[in-house]
Design a protein around this motif. Sequence first.
Motif, PDB file in Angstrom:
ATOM      1  N   LEU A 131      -7.363 -26.063   9.363  1.00  0.00           N
ATOM      2  CA  LEU A 131      -6.159 -26.856   9.586  1.00  0.00           C
ATOM      3  C   LEU A 131      -4.898 -26.027   9.367  1.00  0.00           C
ATOM      4  CD1 LEU A 131      -6.869 -30.382   8.111  1.00  0.00           C
ATOM      5  CD2 LEU A 131      -6.960 -29.585  10.468  1.00  0.00           C
ATOM      6  N   TYR A 132      -4.981 -25.008   8.502  1.00  0.00           N
ATOM      7  CA  TYR A 132      -3.812 -24.191   8.237  1.00  0.00           C
ATOM      8  C   TYR A 132      -4.322 -22.852   7.722  1.00  0.00           C
ATOM      9  CZ  TYR A 132       1.104 -23.343   7.404  1.00  0.00           C
ATOM     10  OH  TYR A 132       2.361 -22.844   7.476  1.00  0.00           O
ATOM     11  N   TRP A 240      -2.198 -28.814  16.467  1.00  0.00           N
ATOM     12  CA  TRP A 240      -2.560 -30.198  16.842  1.00  0.00           C
ATOM     13  C   TRP A 240      -4.000 -30.301  17.301  1.00  0.00           C
ATOM     14  CZ3 TRP A 240      -4.384 -31.281  21.649  1.00  0.00           C
ATOM     15  CH2 TRP A 240      -4.088 -30.396  22.684  1.00  0.00           C
ATOM     16  N   LEU A 241      -4.463 -29.267  18.046  1.00  0.00           N
ATOM     17  CA  LEU A 241      -5.826 -29.293  18.565  1.00  0.00           C
ATOM     18  C   LEU A 241      -6.826 -29.152  17.429  1.00  0.00           C
ATOM     19  CD1 LEU A 241      -7.921 -29.336  20.776  1.00  0.00           C
ATOM     20  CD2 LEU A 241      -7.352 -26.971  21.346  1.00  0.00           C
ATOM     21  N   ARG A 242      -6.499 -28.211  16.506  1.00  0.00           N
ATOM     22  CA  ARG A 242      -7.385 -28.012  15.356  1.00  0.00           C
ATOM     23  C   ARG A 242      -7.467 -29.303  14.530  1.00  0.00           C
ATOM     24  NH1 ARG A 242      -4.586 -24.354  12.346  1.00  0.00           N
ATOM     25  NH2 ARG A 242      -3.133 -23.632  13.928  1.00  0.00           N
ATOM     26  N   GLN A 243      -6.320 -29.966  14.403  1.00  0.00           N
ATOM     27  CA  GLN A 243      -6.275 -31.192  13.603  1.00  0.00           C
ATOM     28  C   GLN A 243      -7.072 -32.319  14.247  1.00  0.00           C
ATOM     29  OE1 GLN A 243      -2.083 -31.814  13.121  1.00  0.00           O
ATOM     30  NE2 GLN A 243      -1.870 -30.053  11.750  1.00  0.00           N
ATOM     31  N   HIS A 246     -10.713 -31.566  13.730  1.00  0.00           N
ATOM     32  CA  HIS A 246     -11.071 -31.776  12.335  1.00  0.00           C
ATOM     33  C   HIS A 246     -11.234 -33.275  12.044  1.00  0.00           C
ATOM     34  CE1 HIS A 246     -11.108 -31.414   7.984  1.00  0.00           C
ATOM     35  NE2 HIS A 246     -10.172 -32.348   7.937  1.00  0.00           N
ATOM     36  N   ALA A 247     -10.283 -34.064  12.545  1.00  0.00           N
ATOM     37  CA  ALA A 247     -10.332 -35.507  12.283  1.00  0.00           C
ATOM     38  C   ALA A 247     -11.627 -36.105  12.827  1.00  0.00           C
ATOM     39  CB  ALA A 247      -9.124 -36.193  12.925  1.00  0.00           C
ATOM     40  N   CYS A 248     -12.115 -35.546  13.937  1.00  0.00           N
ATOM     41  CA  CYS A 248     -13.335 -36.088  14.546  1.00  0.00           C
ATOM     42  C   CYS A 248     -14.584 -35.379  14.027  1.00  0.00           C
ATOM     43  CB  CYS A 248     -13.254 -35.998  16.062  1.00  0.00           C
ATOM     44  SG  CYS A 248     -11.928 -37.004  16.720  1.00  0.00           S
ATOM     45  N   GLY A 249     -14.414 -34.555  13.014  1.00  0.00           N
ATOM     46  CA  GLY A 249     -15.573 -33.965  12.358  1.00  0.00           C
ATOM     47  C   GLY A 249     -16.072 -32.676  12.989  1.00  0.00           C
ATOM     48  N   MET A 250     -15.230 -32.009  13.789  1.00  0.00           N
ATOM     49  CA  MET A 250     -15.675 -30.744  14.391  1.00  0.00           C
ATOM     50  C   MET A 250     -14.823 -29.597  13.890  1.00  0.00           C
ATOM     51  SD  MET A 250     -16.832 -31.691  18.223  1.00  0.00           S
ATOM     52  CE  MET A 250     -18.215 -30.587  18.137  1.00  0.00           C
ATOM     53  N   ILE A 259     -11.474 -26.122  23.595  1.00  0.00           N
ATOM     54  CA  ILE A 259     -11.188 -26.938  24.794  1.00  0.00           C
ATOM     55  C   ILE A 259     -12.453 -27.695  25.199  1.00  0.00           C
ATOM     56  CG2 ILE A 259     -10.803 -26.782  27.302  1.00  0.00           C
ATOM     57  CD1 ILE A 259      -8.683 -24.627  26.694  1.00  0.00           C
ATOM     58  N   THR A 260     -13.623 -27.018  25.165  1.00  0.00           N
ATOM     59  CA  THR A 260     -14.854 -27.725  25.573  1.00  0.00           C
ATOM     60  C   THR A 260     -15.142 -28.882  24.625  1.00  0.00           C
ATOM     61  OG1 THR A 260     -16.312 -26.246  24.325  1.00  0.00           O
ATOM     62  CG2 THR A 260     -15.883 -25.658  26.616  1.00  0.00           C
TER      63      THR A 260
END
Lengths: 796, 342
Positions: A131-132, A240-243, A246-250, A259-260
């Motif tokens: 995330l950071y 934003w993409l990493r977040q 992460h929120a969805c558990g990946m 992207i995939t």
Amino acid sequence: MKVSMKWLKEYADIPMTAEEYESRMIMTGTGVEGTEFLGAELENVVVGRVLTCRDHENSDHLHVCTVDVGEEEALQIVCGAPNVKEGLLVPVAKIGAKLPGGHVIKKGKLRGVESQGMLCSGPEIGVPVELYPSVGDAGLLVFQEEYPLGTDVRTIFGLDDTVIDFEILANRPDCLCVWGVARETAAAMGTELKLPEIKVQEVGDDIADYARVEVLESELCPRYAAKVVKNVRVAPSPAWLRQYLHACGMRSINNIVDITNFVMLETGHPMHAFDLDKVEGRHIIVRKANKGETLTTLDGKEHALPETALMICDETHPTGLAGIMGGEESEITEDTKTILFECAAFDRTSIRLTSRAMGIRTESSGRFERGVNPQTCMDALLRACQMVNELDAGDVVSGVIDLYPNPAKPVVLDVNCKRICTRAGVEVNPEEMKAILEKLLFQVEVNGENMKVTAPAFRQDIEQEADICEEVLRYAGYDRIPITHLKGENPMGGLNEKTRNQKMLRTLLSGMGFYETMTFSFVSKKAIDMLGMPQDDRRSKPLMVLNPLGEDTACMRTTMLCGLLKTLSTNMKNGNVDGRIYELGATFDAINRTAENLPTETPSLAIGMYGNADFYSIRGVVEALCKENGIQYKIEKAEEKYLHPGRQTKLMLGDEMLCVLGEVHPDTAEKFDLPGRAYVAEVNLSVFFQAIRPMEMVKSIARFPAVQRDLALVMKEDVLVGPMMDALKSGCGALLEDIRMFDVFRGVQIGEGNKSVAFSFTFRSADHTLTEDEINKLTNKALKIAAEQFDAHIRA
Amino acid sequence: MDIRENLDLISREMHEALENVGSLQELEALKVKVLGKKGSLTALLRSMGQLSPEERPKAGQMINVAREELTAALEEKQQALSSAEKEMRLKKEAIDVTEPRDLPLVGTVHPTQLVLNEVLSCFEGLGYEVVEGPEVELDHYNFELLNLPKNHPARDAQDTFYIDDSIVLRTHTSPVQARTMLTKKPPIRIVCPGRVFRADEVDATHSPVFHQIEGLVIDKDVSMGDLKGTLDAFAKRLYGDDIEVRFRPSFFPFTEPSAEVDLTCFNCHGKGCKMCKGTGWIEVLGCGMVNPKVLEMCGIDSSVYSGFAFGIGLERITMLRYGIKDMRLLYEGDLRFLRQFR
């Protein structure tokens, strides 16, 4: 299915509270299993700038800083991090702040100097490195970008987000993605669905010059679509993409892989990216594995491939397990220059079987198992290319490869609104139906009370009018279903014969003080063998379960005894006095099959007793059950290994065995861990139920007095009383109304090896009072039978 | 002495003696002494022979009157004595009515069966017939006829025990419905209780063996409303008149539309408690309108007939009903547990 609310709200507005939203979703068919606020463990930590920093007078490593957190007065904070200095932008835990692990920041003094909070390191705020990236650095976390002072740090890490875990029904794989949930959300909220317009900027060239795809198994791979991206610039993904991932558990890997995964989460289509330069001949072949082929998957493990496995191969060898996991060889690396995006549909059974066989389950295989819709592959593929444009991750080559030989036709249904209402039990007029269906992206033409409905391409579950009925009802509201009652004729209900008889047995046994138990229908083979039945006994050849959970569920019971003995043992060992238990259930005969080749199931009754009980008590219970049902049986010798050789018997009904009962053999008792004597009976209820006789007409009560005569007969110990009584009964004829044994005596007075059995004879005639003479004749007859047939003589 | 005097004397003596009589025995002796063969009054009677014929009738009458009077006095005394004696005996026979004794043995049916009995009597009253079927079942009836073809992912959810390719331990009692539809013409109104199997490891809320009761109605124009009405009647019968039913959309391969059914929490009556996790509702069963595909596969014309089906997990409602926290208790047969039920 975990969905980030931030992500979801990009596509559908939710103009109500979280509780209202969840309840609305539940009532329209999207269950909610849980909700998690990502920043729940991190409160009141803000961005602050270190204004001054001086050494602590009483410490060789502490610093005293003043920190501006955007409030009127700067905070004085003591900090031990070696990298703290003036001008840094850092996370500040203010007084009352909460940190992961339940730490709460309190006002305090460090070596005499007041500290109004804490400057935090990466590990202290517990933010994962994806995330950071700099949270992994040593010492104080230093923000690299500018943020307004006082900003809640959760907004920087994307922890100001709620994740809802939706429960998606098995028929709705189209909802296993953000777009799917957004579609249901917009429909449920009545708000606009704002899915992105997919536009891809291409740089020319022709995909045909870059790659070739051949599908040899079009049954197992109904669609294979691909795009090529050149000049790939592999880099970390934006925050934003990493977040979102992460929120969805990946986990975030790099921009291409992310992207995939992003597209999979958003559209429900698993995708794969190949390093095209590592694909031999730039030629992808979809085929089954050849004998002896192996593949090293992305996780570095080498697998032997079953010949049924569908593979993505190049000209020489497999490069990926279709729909399950890619190969290590063609993995995206920092050096990757050209990639091929694959978005395909694979047969769910094939994926499931391969996934099972190889023991590999991935997010991708799970989705293919639940069903990926070939019709929507292209949207996902183009969305991935659009993301490449947005992230500037490479140049999208013009043209597309799309092998889709049998495209699905739209599902068009002619439905009748009246029938739908009848089925639903709810009055919904055609206009309302149309509005509901259109909200769900169906196309509707109303024609009187008929409608022509075209299902949207993403809905593979719509096949018939009943499905439209459900859609209408979901959004008209299940709460609108009225409480009505069945019309039509009122049939006569009632128990079937077997349950009626079982109910009768339960009533009788309850009255005799027995408690009903239930044990499993399967037992271990070992438990059956412990009964010591001969190998050619059917009960020793149980029906075996192909995939048992373990030894204890390995075979279907051929007798109720294993469960009964186990229950007796449990109770005896728990110190429960005077156990009286029974179980009703089926036993299974693997050899004797029905016309349908199913094992014969025999309803059975097992009874067990210990404590205040003996052989005669358990026999009495079974005899009482028989008597209550007018069943006449014969008592015969039994030879069961699990029973005491001298204390067992069977009740026969002609050639058919009704029941075996007796005292548990001490060896069996030991094997089943019974700490004392126990008595068991097993009744074949199929024989029992057939033998039940309805009650006859009542007899009139005798008008003439009965005469009772008691006789004690001395006989050898081995004379059986039962047959003797039968002989006396038949010998004395109709005037002998009843004969009852009331005492057995053994002692020196009557000699060793003898017993004296006392009988009470009741004589009565239906038409006169018996004379003394008649009675004497009858008793003499009885004595004669006893003497001649049983060598039994009246006791002196 | 004349007769009169004699009579007075006898009477006085007897009345005096009566005063002192304390038992029935003494009374009998006194009676003999006065009225017996050799008694004083009898003697007096005999002495009448010495009287003149004119005197005799008068004397005889006097003696008879005296005799009646004396007999009555004796009888009165006898009654007083015997009731006193009875009273004494009853007093002596008084027992400690609080002393404990062993009760006659009365057992009970299994708790799951107790609940099943309640459910059955409810549906019997609604005109449902009980039908049963084999526990070891053909794949064909357990899955295929119920719209669960081979390799359907929903089959995995049911964690089936197999005997071979075509034979399974039934995962629900629905195959009984399929068998009934194939053999019986509508209208059909049945409930199918029975034992079912799923490959779940044993723990507090799972068991590889458990029990269900399923219901099926096939008739003309059957609706979701009729289903709700039926389940509403069932819920009120079992749990009380204040219980409401709530339908939530769901999915089962053999019904369309399908619903999960919640009942007002019978612990808190909808206020929200630990048992219902604060929602006021308890999920109790699944149901829906029989999928027309299932009707067709079972040989019933879906353009003429429709129907509903519902399925209830008996262990679950038993555990809710009696507050049983661990499912294993239902299969252990420990009498300390079973003896609590009635």
